[in-house]
Write a protein that holds these residues in place. Structure first.
Motif, PDB file in Angstrom:
ATOM      1  N   SER A 295       8.973   2.499  -1.267  1.00 37.66           N
ATOM      2  CA  SER A 295       7.869   2.602  -2.214  1.00 37.66           C
ATOM      3  C   SER A 295       7.635   4.048  -2.627  1.00 37.66           C
ATOM      4  N   GLN A 296       7.704   4.955  -1.681  1.00 36.28           N
ATOM      5  CA  GLN A 296       7.476   6.369  -1.992  1.00 36.28           C
ATOM      6  C   GLN A 296       8.532   6.895  -2.960  1.00 36.28           C
ATOM      7  N   GLY A 297       9.762   6.408  -2.818  1.00 39.49           N
ATOM      8  CA  GLY A 297      10.810   6.805  -3.749  1.00 39.49           C
ATOM      9  C   GLY A 297      10.529   6.302  -5.158  1.00 39.49           C
ATOM     10  N   ARG A 298       9.986   5.095  -5.270  1.00 43.54           N
ATOM     11  CA  ARG A 298       9.652   4.548  -6.583  1.00 43.54           C
ATOM     12  C   ARG A 298       8.493   5.309  -7.219  1.00 43.54           C
TER      13      ARG A 298
ATOM     14  N   ASP B 221       0.804  -1.223   0.000  1.00 43.20           N
ATOM     15  CA  ASP B 221       0.000   0.000   0.000  1.00 43.20           C
ATOM     16  C   ASP B 221       0.841   1.279   0.000  1.00 43.20           C
ATOM     17  N   GLY B 222       2.006   1.228  -0.647  1.00 44.73           N
ATOM     18  CA  GLY B 222       2.819   2.431  -0.788  1.00 44.73           C
ATOM     19  C   GLY B 222       3.207   3.064   0.531  1.00 44.73           C
TER      20      GLY B 222
ATOM     21  N   THR C 136      -5.315   2.849  -3.205  1.00 46.10           N
ATOM     22  CA  THR C 136      -6.342   3.796  -3.649  1.00 46.10           C
ATOM     23  C   THR C 136      -5.832   4.653  -4.799  1.00 46.10           C
ATOM     24  N   SER C 137      -4.603   5.120  -4.695  1.00 54.00           N
ATOM     25  CA  SER C 137      -4.015   5.910  -5.779  1.00 54.00           C
ATOM     26  C   SER C 137      -3.909   5.082  -7.055  1.00 54.00           C
TER      27      SER C 137
ATOM     28  N   LEU D 146      -0.829  12.979  -2.375  1.00 51.81           N
ATOM     29  CA  LEU D 146       0.593  13.208  -2.651  1.00 51.81           C
ATOM     30  C   LEU D 146       1.187  12.178  -3.619  1.00 51.81           C
ATOM     31  N   PRO D 147       1.030  10.862  -3.375  1.00 48.05           N
ATOM     32  CA  PRO D 147       1.606   9.898  -4.332  1.00 48.05           C
ATOM     33  C   PRO D 147       0.944   9.970  -5.701  1.00 48.05           C
TER      34      PRO D 147
END
Length: 263
Positions: free
Chosen positions: A113-116, A107-108, A128-129, A158-159
């Motif tokens: 994951s956020q960097g990817r 789920d990020g 959800t994103s 944000l993502p």
């Protein structure tokens, strides 16, 4: 107004998941979840049972040390996937966990994951994103579009903004301090709302030719209501994904899909 559904996306995801043998486990972690969090957990369990996927649910007491939560997660197999149900009682634990959890992130959540996501990698988006991005791709283009998001959370706004801008959209994130919000929304090709305020966005915000995606939900007099007041949009030429048969239907499927080991 034309109401669209995500039924075709849902069916495609169901077929994909059914066609794969998923041996890894879904790990669901919570700490003091609210009613919405418990309902989401229950739906994930229901999906897991439906697809014959092993799952484990662990609710930690509020006074537990963050190291105990980390040890529990990292004691699982590397390919087991985890999700942390929000809100989490000890929010100060979240940064520690984002940095330290090593198993598959569904789920990020983690900084990895956020960097990817910053690199525009779809598979690393929160569920959800990912569901919203899938929906946009189904009914529109991303490249060259002006997109406004009414949400600035780590799970949605944000993502999703990073991913959409990386793929060629011009993205605006609106909040309570945004000046001229009506003008901002009306000038967008695509508008996505996830603020949880019933019927907040009425006709004055919209114009012909837009795609509107309503991710919000509020309970009013026992009824679940979205962020957009659809009844006022009947005479507008807009495409609408409502809160019913919309993003929620494919969010959990997108999360289960992330369990599938890459070939």
């Amino acid at each position: 107004m034309k109401i669209l559904t995500t039924d075709e996306i849902k069916d495609e995801l169901i077929e994909k998941i059914k066609s794969k043998k998923i041996d890894n486990k879904l790990i669901i972690v919570s700490q003091g979840p609210n009613d919405e969090g418990i309902a989401y957990k229950n739906f994930l369990v229901k999906r897991s049972v439906a697809f014959n996927i092993a799952y484990e649910y662990k609710n930690f007491e509020n006074n537990v040390a963050k190291e105990e939560i980390l040890d529990y997660l990292n004691s699982q197999r590397k390919d087991d996937g985890f999700i942390i149900i929000m809100p989490f009682a000890n929010n100060e634990y979240l940064s520690f966990l984002r940095d330290k959890v090593l198993i598959k992130d569904l789920d990020g959540f983690t900084y990895r994951s956020q960097g990817r996501v910053m690199a525009g990698i779809f598979d690393s988006l929160p569920a959800t994103s990912k569901a919203i991005a899938r929906t946009i791709t189904k009914f529109s283009e991303i490249k060259g579009k002006s997109i406004t998001l009414a949400n600035s959370t780590n799970l949605i706004g944000l993502p999703l903004a990073l991913y959409l801008s990386k793929n060629g959209a011009t993205v605006s994130i609106m909040n309570s301090s945004t000046k001229n919000p009506v003008e901002l929304v009306k000038n967008s090709d695509i508008f996505i709302s996830a603020i949880g305020k019933a019927n907040y966005f009425d006709k004055k915000y919209f114009r012909d030719g837009q795609l509107l995606i309503d991710v919000g939900s509020s309970v009013v007099n026992g009824m679940v209501i979205g962020d957009i007041d659809y009844e006022n949009l009947e005479d507008l030429d807009v495409d609408v994904i409502t809160h019913k048969k919309g993003i929620g239907a494919i969010t959990t499927l997108s999360l289960i899909e992330s369990l599938i080991s890459k070939e």
